[in-house]
Design an enzyme around this catalytic site. Structure first.
Site, short mmCIF file in Angstrom:
data_model
loop_
_atom_site.label_atom_id
_atom_site.label_comp_id
_atom_site.label_asym_id
_atom_site.label_seq_id
_atom_site.Cartn_x
_atom_site.Cartn_y
_atom_site.Cartn_z
N GLY A 47 -1.00 14.13 -10.73
CA GLY A 47 -0.28 14.32 -9.48
C GLY A 47 0.95 15.18 -9.69
O GLY A 47 1.69 14.99 -10.67
N GLY A 49 3.03 15.98 -6.83
CA GLY A 49 3.91 15.89 -5.67
C GLY A 49 5.32 15.60 -6.14
O GLY A 49 5.65 15.81 -7.33
N ALA A 51 6.77 12.86 -6.79
CA ALA A 51 6.84 11.87 -7.86
C ALA A 51 6.32 12.46 -9.17
O ALA A 51 7.02 12.47 -10.19
CB ALA A 51 6.05 10.62 -7.47
N GLY A 52 5.10 12.97 -9.14
CA GLY A 52 4.48 13.48 -10.37
C GLY A 52 5.14 14.74 -10.89
O GLY A 52 5.32 14.91 -12.11
N HIS A 273 3.38 5.55 12.28
CA HIS A 273 4.59 6.27 12.67
C HIS A 273 4.62 6.47 14.18
O HIS A 273 3.63 6.91 14.77
CB HIS A 273 4.59 7.63 11.95
CG HIS A 273 5.93 8.29 11.93
ND1 HIS A 273 6.58 8.66 13.08
CD2 HIS A 273 6.73 8.64 10.91
CE1 HIS A 273 7.74 9.22 12.75
NE2 HIS A 273 7.86 9.21 11.44
N SER A 291 8.69 14.73 13.34
CA SER A 291 9.60 13.99 12.46
C SER A 291 10.48 12.96 13.20
O SER A 291 10.94 13.19 14.31
CB SER A 291 10.52 14.99 11.76
OG SER A 291 11.58 14.30 11.15
N ARG A 337 10.27 2.16 12.27
CA ARG A 337 9.00 2.68 12.78
C ARG A 337 8.04 1.61 13.30
O ARG A 337 7.35 1.83 14.28
CB ARG A 337 8.32 3.45 11.65
CG ARG A 337 9.08 4.68 11.31
CD ARG A 337 8.53 5.38 10.10
NE ARG A 337 9.34 6.56 9.88
CZ ARG A 337 9.17 7.40 8.88
NH1 ARG A 337 8.22 7.17 8.00
NH2 ARG A 337 9.95 8.44 8.74
N GLU A 432 4.23 7.17 -3.88
CA GLU A 432 3.51 6.41 -2.85
C GLU A 432 2.32 5.64 -3.44
O GLU A 432 1.84 4.69 -2.83
CB GLU A 432 3.06 7.37 -1.73
CG GLU A 432 2.60 6.63 -0.48
CD GLU A 432 2.27 7.54 0.70
OE1 GLU A 432 2.78 8.69 0.76
OE2 GLU A 432 1.52 7.09 1.59
C1 LIG Z 1 3.78 14.71 7.74
C2 LIG Z 1 4.60 13.85 6.83
C3 LIG Z 1 5.96 13.95 6.83
C4 LIG Z 1 6.74 13.16 5.99
N1 LIG Z 1 8.09 13.29 6.02
C5 LIG Z 1 8.84 12.52 5.20
C6 LIG Z 1 10.26 12.63 5.19
O1 LIG Z 1 10.84 13.42 5.91
N2 LIG Z 1 10.96 11.84 4.35
C7 LIG Z 1 10.35 10.95 3.52
O2 LIG Z 1 11.05 10.28 2.76
N3 LIG Z 1 9.01 10.84 3.50
C8 LIG Z 1 8.24 11.59 4.31
N4 LIG Z 1 6.88 11.47 4.28
C9 LIG Z 1 6.25 10.65 3.24
C10 LIG Z 1 6.26 11.44 1.92
O3 LIG Z 1 6.00 12.79 2.19
C11 LIG Z 1 5.23 10.97 0.93
O4 LIG Z 1 5.25 9.58 0.84
C12 LIG Z 1 5.52 11.54 -0.45
O5 LIG Z 1 5.67 12.93 -0.38
C13 LIG Z 1 4.45 11.18 -1.44
O6 LIG Z 1 4.75 11.83 -2.66
P1 LIG Z 1 3.90 11.54 -3.94
O7 LIG Z 1 4.45 12.44 -5.01
O8 LIG Z 1 3.85 10.10 -4.20
O9 LIG Z 1 2.41 12.00 -3.58
P2 LIG Z 1 1.81 13.38 -3.02
O10 LIG Z 1 2.84 14.36 -2.61
O11 LIG Z 1 0.76 12.99 -2.03
O12 LIG Z 1 1.10 14.01 -4.28
C14 LIG Z 1 -0.10 13.49 -4.80
C15 LIG Z 1 -0.51 14.34 -5.96
O13 LIG Z 1 -1.57 13.71 -6.64
C16 LIG Z 1 -2.63 14.60 -6.87
N5 LIG Z 1 -3.85 13.80 -6.90
C17 LIG Z 1 -4.23 12.79 -6.09
N6 LIG Z 1 -5.39 12.27 -6.50
C18 LIG Z 1 -5.76 12.96 -7.58
C19 LIG Z 1 -6.88 12.89 -8.44
N7 LIG Z 1 -7.84 12.00 -8.28
N8 LIG Z 1 -6.93 13.78 -9.46
C20 LIG Z 1 -5.97 14.71 -9.65
N9 LIG Z 1 -4.87 14.80 -8.88
C21 LIG Z 1 -4.79 13.94 -7.85
C22 LIG Z 1 -2.55 15.60 -5.74
O14 LIG Z 1 -3.18 16.80 -6.12
C23 LIG Z 1 -1.03 15.73 -5.60
O15 LIG Z 1 -0.56 16.66 -6.54
C24 LIG Z 1 6.11 12.24 5.14
C25 LIG Z 1 4.73 12.11 5.15
C26 LIG Z 1 3.97 12.89 6.01
C27 LIG Z 1 2.50 12.67 6.06
#
Ligand SMILES: Cc1cc2nc3c(=O)[nH]c(=O)nc-3n(C[C@H](O)[C@H](O)[C@H](O)COP(=O)(O)OP(=O)(O)OC[C@H]3O[C@@H](n4cnc5c(N)ncnc54)[C@H](O)[C@@H]3O)c2cc1C
Length: 640
Positions: A47, A49, A51-52, A273, A291, A337, A432
């Site tokens: 990942g 995103g 976090a990763g 939401h 948002s 929310r 997440e």
């Molecule tokens: C439209 C929208 C708006 C938002 N706005 C806000 C905001 O303003 N403020 C806020 O705090 N939160 C917001 N959120 C929530 C927030 O964006 C997410 O909770 C957060 O970005 C998740 O980050 P993450 O790094 O955990 O995962 P993600 O950003 O989802 O990244 C997941 C990563 O894992 C990889 N991955 C997944 N499964 C696999 C697999 N099997 N093999 C290889 N790679 C894999 C993907 O390729 C990706 O790189 C919003 C959410 C949405 C949907």
């Protein structure tokens, strides 16, 4: 669905003592790894995103040998890029009474007293460092006229602590993390594999030791081993088919780790939401978020009368019901929310909803435009207004937006301890994908905060404690071969069914079922129906799914089929968890458990626990982690 109750589970890593000292205490007690040894230790991060990406960059910077995977064509395309509204931090730049303690308190209360105090306090502490880190990277946060960082308000708080970059906060933060990551790629500490999907976890001698991935372009199945594995694979809201999540978001990585032994916590806590563009037709495949930041200035209302078909501009002020301001005068449009979503559902159920099918409420900027001027509103929210207009064809500067609740975020995820380590030693879960900090309802702008807290600050410290005992022995070849075989078998099974229905059509049906029976409101009856219907639909899937193409090529139908197969199993666990938890709390609203005002009614005596599900051959086993509150008194939440 039958389940058993197992032994209680405890977070053995959580330090005791005064809450403000616990993180310092843990950092000090964590074993350190000598810099020369770090490069001999190998960590896989799945990942990229927030976090990763932040975790891989920081681990690389520390000198570990990191391999990073994502399924997109660039780390920059992770779903985090979609985050709009902002990121919380207890900086108290405005001097409006904010503090670490207040952010901690708001988050515990916002989560309806179903999150751990120690974790949440650490999150609030670390929040202030995140902003400094991002600013140092050049993230262009909005600034006030005087040059200081600007903030705005988000739900569940009476202070203004949300830092933002217009409606593109996730994008700007991810660019910061991505640049830090690319720096490490260039330095050779991080090896990046894009377009690779993790399909299984390698567990050897009881430890997480690697992953099996599929090269999504060539179809090749690859084995990667390491001393520890970090999953940062995001949320699973797409189990509902329609959600605000990017279409690719799925549960496969964490679900397959669950199948290997990682416990799954609180699967039933889903965030709906309140401000999304309403569903417009049966063939829609995605929902769009408007948002929460818009509730700073937008006022939510519906007509006072039922079935009022007048245009919004023709409805005089005294015939409008600004229901959030009326019911919750203290927080008004900025209630959390879960509360705003249910209130919208209630007014629509009363027949006062607006737009097609009566499934919408107005979010109106008339007063804000009158007070601040159109230019000021455009500066704050311009890109969101433009997005709304492009999708609906209506200009929100002239007519109020129409919004309705939609699935957005999943508070559940793999169970982790204070070190963010799952029940499989060596498997860490961040962002997440874990369940850790939001209880039964996440406050707006707290997901970015948690993802970056985990990736930049918490994991890089806690994983060291585990890695200090490494490098670990050679990985058992049989364990690797078995994991690879499972992956190949599953792919072969999917390809061999050769039925008549697309994976997408099964996903759509499953999602509708989840929304109807395990969505904004759940009842014993609806959950039992879902638990009856899901196995039937899953059986049909395995007999009648049609996966075109082959395994040795780019095959999006195959990718989708694998993810839908996992969604079926996850959906079942979500419904079971929702059935067992007969109380209402946060985003989990059991219609049978509400107070006289229709608010969620918790049952602290029986349900003040995290549910941690183990997958066992003869059915799920529920382990309960008791939640104890030393600092915040558990009360019935009130935003009135
Ligand atoms: C439209 C929208 C708006 C938002 N706005 C806000 C905001 O303003 N403020 C806020 O705090 N939160 C917001 N959120 C929530 C927030 O964006 C997410 O909770 C957060 O970005 C998740 O980050 P993450 O790094 O955990 O995962 P993600 O950003 O989802 O990244 C997941 C990563 O894992 C990889 N991955 C997944 N499964 C696999 C697999 N099997 N093999 C290889 N790679 C894999 C993907 O390729 C990706 O790189 C919003 C959410 C949405 C949907």
């Amino acid at each position: 669905m039958k389940y058993k109750e197992g032994s209680e589970i405890r977070d053995a890593k959580a330090p005791s003592g005064p809450i403000e000292e616990r993180w310092e205490k843990r950092k000090f007690s964590a074993k350190l790894v000598n810099p020369a040894n770090k490069r001999k230790l190998h960590v896989i991060v799945v990942g990229t995103g927030l976090a990763g990406g932040s975790a891989a960059a920081t681990l690389g910077e520390l000198g570990y040998n990191v391999t990073s995977f994502c399924y997109q064509d660039s780390p920059r395309r992770a779903h985090s890029i979609a985050a709009q509204g902002g990121i919380n931090a207890a900086k108290n730049y405005r001097g409006d009474g904010d503090s670490i303690y207040r952010l901690f308190y708001d988050t515990v209360k916002g989560g309806d007293f179903r999150a751990r105090e120690s974790n949440v306090y650490r999150l609030a502490q670390v929040s202030v460092n995140i902003i400094d880190q991002a600013v140092a990277q050049g993230v262009p946060f909005a600034r006030e006229y005087g040059g200081l960082l600007d903030t705005r308000s988000f739900g569940g708080a009476q202070v203004s602590r949300t830092f933002y970059a217009r409606g593109q906060t996730g994008q700007q933060l991810l660019l910061g993390a991505y640049q830090a990551l690319e720096r490490q790629v260039a330095a050779g500490t991080v090896t990046m594999h894009t377009r690779h999907e993790m399909l299984d976890l390698i567990v050897s001698d009881g430890r997480a030791r690697g992953v099996i991935v599929r090269d999504m372009v060539t179809g090749e199945i690859e084995r990667h081993v390491a001393d520890a594995v970090v999953l940062a694979t995001g949320g699973y809201g797409n189990v509902f088919f329609l959600s605000t999540n990017a279409k690719g978001c799925n549960t496969t990585a964490i679900w397959r780790a669950h199948e290997r032994g990682a416990y799954f916590a609180n699967p039933c806590y889903t965030q709906i939401h309140p401000t999304c563009i309403p569903v417009s037709g049966e063939y829609q495949s995605k929902l769009t978020l408007m948002s929460e930041s818009l509730r700073n200035d937008g006022r939510v209302w519906v007509p006072l009368r039922k079935d009022d078909s007048r245009a919004p501009g023709d409805i005089p002020e005294q015939e409008r019901d600004y229901y959030l301001e009326r019911i919750y005068p203290a927080f008004g449009n900025l209630v959390p929310r879960d509360i705003a979503s249910r209130a919208a559902k209630n007014v629509c159920d009363e027949g006062r909803g607006v737009g097609p099918g009566g499934l919408g409420v107005y979010l109106d900027f008339r007063d804000a435009i009158g007070r601040l001027g159109r230019d000021a509103v455009e500066k704050k929210y311009g890109n969101l207004f433009e997005m709304y207009e492009r999708i609906t064809g209506e200009n929100p500067y002239d007519v109020p937006m129409r919004i309705y609740p939609a699935v957005h975020y999943t508070m559940g995820g793999l169970w982790v301890d204070y070190d963010l380590q799952s029940t499989i030693p060596g498997l860490f879960v961040i962002g997440e994908a874990n369940f850790s900090d939001h209880g039964a309802n996440r406050l707006g702008a707290s997901a970015l905060m948690q993802g970056l807290a985990d990736g930049y600050f918490v994991l890089p410290t806690t994983i060291g404690d585990y890695l200090a005992d490494g490098p670990y022995n050679d990985v058992d070849e049989e364990a690797v071969a078995a994991a690879e075989l499972r992956v190949r078998d599953k792919i072969d099974r999917l390809l061999s069914v050769n039925g008549t229905r697309t994976p997408d059509s099964f996903h759509r049906e499953l999602g509708k079922l989840m929304w109807d029976y395990c969505g904004m409101e759940r009842t014993e009856e609806s959950l039992r129906k879902a638990l009856e219907r899901i196995p039937e639909l899953r059986a049909e899937f395995w007999q009648n799914v049609k996966v075109t193409g082959t395994a040795e090529e780019l095959n999006q139908v195959l990718e989708k089929a694998g993810r839908v197969a996992d969604f079926f199993d996850l959906a079942e666990l979500m419904c079971l968890d929702a059935l067992v938890r007969t109380e209402s709390c946060g985003g989990h609203f059991r219609a049978e458990s509400q107070d006289s005002d229709g608010e969620a009614l918790r049952d602290d005596e029986h349900f003040a626990y995290v549910s941690a599900w183990e997958r066992a051959p003869d059915g799920p086993v529920l382990h309960k982690e008791p939640l104890e509150y030393e600092y915040v008194k558990m009360t019935q939440r009130s935003y009135k």
